[in-house]
Design a protein around this motif. Structure first.
Motif, PDB file in Angstrom:
ATOM      1  N   UNK A 408      40.024  25.614  62.097  1.00 17.54           N
ATOM      2  CA  UNK A 408      39.690  24.196  62.281  1.00 17.54           C
ATOM      3  C   UNK A 408      40.244  23.300  61.174  1.00 17.54           C
ATOM      4  N   UNK A 409      40.963  23.886  60.218  1.00 18.78           N
ATOM      5  CA  UNK A 409      41.382  23.111  59.059  1.00 18.78           C
ATOM      6  C   UNK A 409      42.391  22.030  59.431  1.00 18.78           C
ATOM      7  N   UNK A 410      43.423  22.411  60.171  1.00 19.37           N
ATOM      8  CA  UNK A 410      44.475  21.437  60.508  1.00 19.37           C
ATOM      9  C   UNK A 410      43.917  20.315  61.375  1.00 19.37           C
ATOM     10  N   UNK A 411      43.101  20.651  62.355  1.00 18.13           N
ATOM     11  CA  UNK A 411      42.552  19.614  63.231  1.00 18.13           C
ATOM     12  C   UNK A 411      41.606  18.693  62.466  1.00 18.13           C
ATOM     13  N   UNK A 412      40.891  19.235  61.484  1.00 14.85           N
ATOM     14  CA  UNK A 412      39.990  18.400  60.680  1.00 14.85           C
ATOM     15  C   UNK A 412      40.790  17.412  59.831  1.00 14.85           C
ATOM     16  N   UNK A 413      41.844  17.906  59.190  1.00 19.12           N
ATOM     17  CA  UNK A 413      42.664  17.021  58.363  1.00 19.12           C
ATOM     18  C   UNK A 413      43.311  15.949  59.230  1.00 19.12           C
ATOM     19  N   UNK A 414      43.796  16.340  60.404  1.00 14.65           N
ATOM     20  CA  UNK A 414      44.440  15.364  61.290  1.00 14.65           C
ATOM     21  C   UNK A 414      43.431  14.306  61.746  1.00 14.65           C
ATOM     22  N   UNK A 415      42.226  14.735  62.129  1.00 15.91           N
ATOM     23  CA  UNK A 415      41.195  13.784  62.560  1.00 15.91           C
ATOM     24  C   UNK A 415      40.800  12.857  61.423  1.00 15.91           C
ATOM     25  N   UNK A 416      40.754  13.393  60.220  1.00 12.12           N
ATOM     26  CA  UNK A 416      40.412  12.571  59.050  1.00 12.12           C
ATOM     27  C   UNK A 416      41.476  11.508  58.814  1.00 12.12           C
ATOM     28  N   UNK A 417      42.738  11.864  58.945  1.00  8.14           N
ATOM     29  CA  UNK A 417      43.820  10.888  58.786  1.00  8.14           C
ATOM     30  C   UNK A 417      43.777   9.845  59.898  1.00  8.14           C
ATOM     31  N   UNK A 430      34.679  14.615  65.317  1.00  4.13           N
ATOM     32  CA  UNK A 430      34.714  16.078  65.452  1.00  4.13           C
ATOM     33  C   UNK A 430      33.368  16.661  65.846  1.00  4.13           C
ATOM     34  N   UNK A 431      32.313  15.879  65.753  1.00  2.00           N
ATOM     35  CA  UNK A 431      30.989  16.410  66.038  1.00  2.00           C
ATOM     36  C   UNK A 431      30.468  17.286  64.916  1.00  2.00           C
ATOM     37  N   UNK A 432      30.946  17.033  63.708  1.00  7.89           N
ATOM     38  CA  UNK A 432      30.494  17.780  62.532  1.00  7.89           C
ATOM     39  C   UNK A 432      29.763  16.843  61.580  1.00  7.89           C
ATOM     40  N   UNK A 433      29.216  17.412  60.534  1.00  8.38           N
ATOM     41  CA  UNK A 433      28.604  16.585  59.498  1.00  8.38           C
ATOM     42  C   UNK A 433      29.678  16.110  58.520  1.00  8.38           C
ATOM     43  N   UNK A 434      29.352  15.034  57.834  1.00 10.33           N
ATOM     44  CA  UNK A 434      30.279  14.530  56.813  1.00 10.33           C
ATOM     45  C   UNK A 434      30.474  15.572  55.712  1.00 10.33           C
ATOM     46  N   UNK A 435      29.419  16.296  55.381  1.00  8.55           N
ATOM     47  CA  UNK A 435      29.517  17.330  54.348  1.00  8.55           C
ATOM     48  C   UNK A 435      30.519  18.406  54.753  1.00  8.55           C
ATOM     49  N   UNK A 436      30.495  18.801  56.038  1.00  9.75           N
ATOM     50  CA  UNK A 436      31.429  19.820  56.519  1.00  9.75           C
ATOM     51  C   UNK A 436      32.866  19.336  56.422  1.00  9.75           C
ATOM     52  N   UNK A 437      33.109  18.090  56.815  1.00  7.43           N
ATOM     53  CA  UNK A 437      34.459  17.537  56.750  1.00  7.43           C
ATOM     54  C   UNK A 437      34.945  17.480  55.301  1.00  7.43           C
ATOM     55  N   UNK A 438      34.089  17.000  54.408  1.00  8.38           N
ATOM     56  CA  UNK A 438      34.477  16.906  52.997  1.00  8.38           C
ATOM     57  C   UNK A 438      34.762  18.288  52.417  1.00  8.38           C
ATOM     58  N   UNK A 439      33.953  19.275  52.784  1.00  7.86           N
ATOM     59  CA  UNK A 439      34.176  20.636  52.290  1.00  7.86           C
ATOM     60  C   UNK A 439      35.523  21.172  52.764  1.00  7.86           C
ATOM     61  N   UNK A 440      35.871  20.905  54.018  1.00  7.49           N
ATOM     62  CA  UNK A 440      37.175  21.361  54.529  1.00  7.49           C
ATOM     63  C   UNK A 440      38.315  20.638  53.832  1.00  7.49           C
ATOM     64  N   UNK A 441      38.117  19.369  53.514  1.00  8.87           N
ATOM     65  CA  UNK A 441      39.156  18.635  52.790  1.00  8.87           C
ATOM     66  C   UNK A 441      39.358  19.214  51.395  1.00  8.87           C
ATOM     67  N   UNK A 442      38.295  19.658  50.756  1.00  8.07           N
ATOM     68  CA  UNK A 442      38.422  20.300  49.446  1.00  8.07           C
ATOM     69  C   UNK A 442      39.227  21.594  49.564  1.00  8.07           C
ATOM     70  N   UNK A 443      38.987  22.331  50.628  1.00  6.50           N
ATOM     71  CA  UNK A 443      39.777  23.545  50.861  1.00  6.50           C
ATOM     72  C   UNK A 443      41.241  23.178  51.068  1.00  6.50           C
ATOM     73  N   UNK A 444      41.478  22.116  51.851  1.00  3.80           N
ATOM     74  CA  UNK A 444      42.859  21.673  52.085  1.00  3.80           C
ATOM     75  C   UNK A 444      43.529  21.259  50.787  1.00  3.80           C
ATOM     76  N   UNK A 445      42.814  20.577  49.918  1.00  3.70           N
ATOM     77  CA  UNK A 445      43.376  20.203  48.626  1.00  3.70           C
ATOM     78  C   UNK A 445      43.841  21.436  47.855  1.00  3.70           C
TER      79      UNK A 445
END
Length: 478
Positions: A408-417, A430-445
């Protein structure tokens, strides 16, 4: 006398301590008057009635240098006035007692005047030293900003004919140290020299981010090892390090260090070097890139230099940071950006538009000294992305997001952009929590070795890559 030496050893309370010592010695009350005969400091019980009209007039004569000392009466008090110092503006020591001073007490009062003058001079020296440090840091920041603008010659001229060794190095690295602001003055002094530099390097407090200490260090210089040691000794520190680049490429090195710092803050040893990736504007066909950028930015050709520079900085820093950097108000920054928006017909509040404007400004900045051999071709934004080198760059930029362990990493980053880099809006999509999205962005970083949440240049890189893949369209440019 030993008691007086102990008092002087406490600089913060030295003057009050000296006056208190003299008051106890003579059995009276003591004060220091300024040149206007107003009380600057004194013992707690110094009586106001001492400073009647006659005493005040006499004190003004002493302060004017017309007499060195005088004895008079103020109400029920015997008053002795002594001039402090041997150069104007003079201050006046007032000793008030129920009886006149005996010879030994008068000698002690004169000695205290000499001591008070020394304390004043020491204070002036300290003020002058702090002012020199402040001016040296302003010059250092000015040199850094000249290098950020790619103008090494301007930096040399700013140094007043004695350019620092930093400007003669072939390559330097930007080390970005994350530390608490209260530590930065101590570090600047610890590694500084009499001229305000740091050996062959330069350390400056970041005018935008309070926790950042910016260090420009020639390749191979020992200060780099010292900074690594500081991080090892302080768990709250982190260090991002750029690749070695020429001084004229300081802006690029600074951006690299910002990305490396984002990785370092989550690394076990809190130190990270930049994993090199060519800036996109360096890979674009020069004639095509310049043709597009010139066309796109032509409406602001006649804009003031200040407007263009503010726009360039606003593509890299938040508006409040730009205001602090240039010493202007945020409203002034906004007014300049609105002028650009009106001229270009774009919305700089849209992150995709900012990515396009940033790319156009980067292209013109890279080729500003280039004189085309032939007329530049008309080009669109899509024309820039047609070369094989850009295709390879874009694939490499997105490859870390295609981790099988994180589907779900690529789709999360794309949705965030697509949500304008807003984690809350992306979470709703995405139907997720803000915390989940931020955590995935940290992984992407961490996987991308890029700062996504603070440095907008990392976001721009991803937008260019997603535009090439066809997953996101960059609007706002021909």
């Amino acid at each position: 006398m030993e008691d007086l030496l102990r008092v002087v050893a406490r600089p913060a309370a030295a003057v009050d301590g000296v006056l208190g010592w003299l008051g106890e010695r003579v059995g009276g009350e003591v004060a220091v008057l300024g040149a206007d005969a107003g009380v600057e400091s004194g013992t707690a019980a110094f009586p106001d009635e001492v400073l009647g009209d006659d005493v005040t007039a006499l004190a003004r004569r002493v302060a004017a240098g017309r007499v060195a000392s005088a004895v008079t009466v103020g109400g029920a008090w015997s008053v002795r006035l002594e001039r402090i110092g041997d150069r104007p503006p003079y201050r006046v020591l007032v000793v008030a007692g129920r009886r006149p001073l005996v010879k030994e007490e008068a000698v002690a009062a004169s000695g205290v005047c000499a001591l008070l003058d020394l304390l004043r001079r020491a204070g002036e020296t300290d003020v002058a030293r702090r002012e020199y440090e402040r001016k040296a840091r302003q010059v250092g920041l000015g040199l850094f900003m000249a290098l950020m603008a790619g103008d090494a010659m301007l930096a040399r001229r700013m140094s007043g004919g004695a350019p620092p060794p930093l400007l003669d190095c072939e390559r330097l690295r930007v080390h970005l140290l994350w530390c608490v602001p209260d530590d930065q003055d101590r570090l600047l002094r610890a590694y500084g020299d009499a001229s305000g530099f740091h050996g062959r390097g330069l350390m400056v407090r970041c005018p935008v981010y309070d926790e950042h200490l910016i260090c420009l260090i020639p390749e191979g210089e020992g200060l780099a090892g010292e900074l690594r040691g500081l991080v090892g000794e302080n768990r709250g520190y982190a260090l991002g390090i750029s690749a070695p680049l020429p001084p004229a490429a300081t802006a690029e090195a600074y951006e690299q260090a910002r990305h490396a710092l984002a990785v370092a803050r989550n690394a076990p040893d809190r130190v990270a070097g930049y994993r090199a990736r060519e800036p996109l504007d360096r890979l674009l066909p020069p004639d095509v890139a310049m043709g597009w950028a010139n066309t796109f930015l032509r409406p602001i050709d006649s804009a003031p230099v200040m407007t263009v520079e503010i726009t360039r900085l606003a593509m890299r820093f938040p508006r409040a940071g730009v205001a602090r950097l240039l010493g202007i108000s945020r409203n002034t920054v906004t007014a300049h950006l609105r002028r650009v928006e009106s001229a270009l017909g774009v919305d700089l509040g849209d992150i995709r538009t900012r990515a396009v404007v940033a790319l156009a400004l980067a292209i013109l900045g890279r080729h500003r000294d280039t004189v085309p051999a032939r007329p530049l071709p008309a080009a669109t934004l899509d024309d820039l992305f047609e070369s094989p080198s850009v295709a390879s760059w874009a694939a490499s930029a997105l490859q870390p997001l295609d981790d099988p362990a994180r589907p779900q990493l690529r789709s999360t980053v794309r949705a965030w952009l697509e949500a304008g880099a807003d984690a809350r809006h992306a979470a709703r999509r995405l139907g997720n929590s803000r915390t989940t999205v931020t955590a995935r962005l940290r992984v992407a970083e961490r996987l991308l070795d890029r700062d996504l949440l603070a440095a907008e240049s990392g976001v721009h890189e991803l937008l260019y890559a997603f535009h090439h893949s066809g997953e996101i369209r960059l609007d706002g440019a021909p």
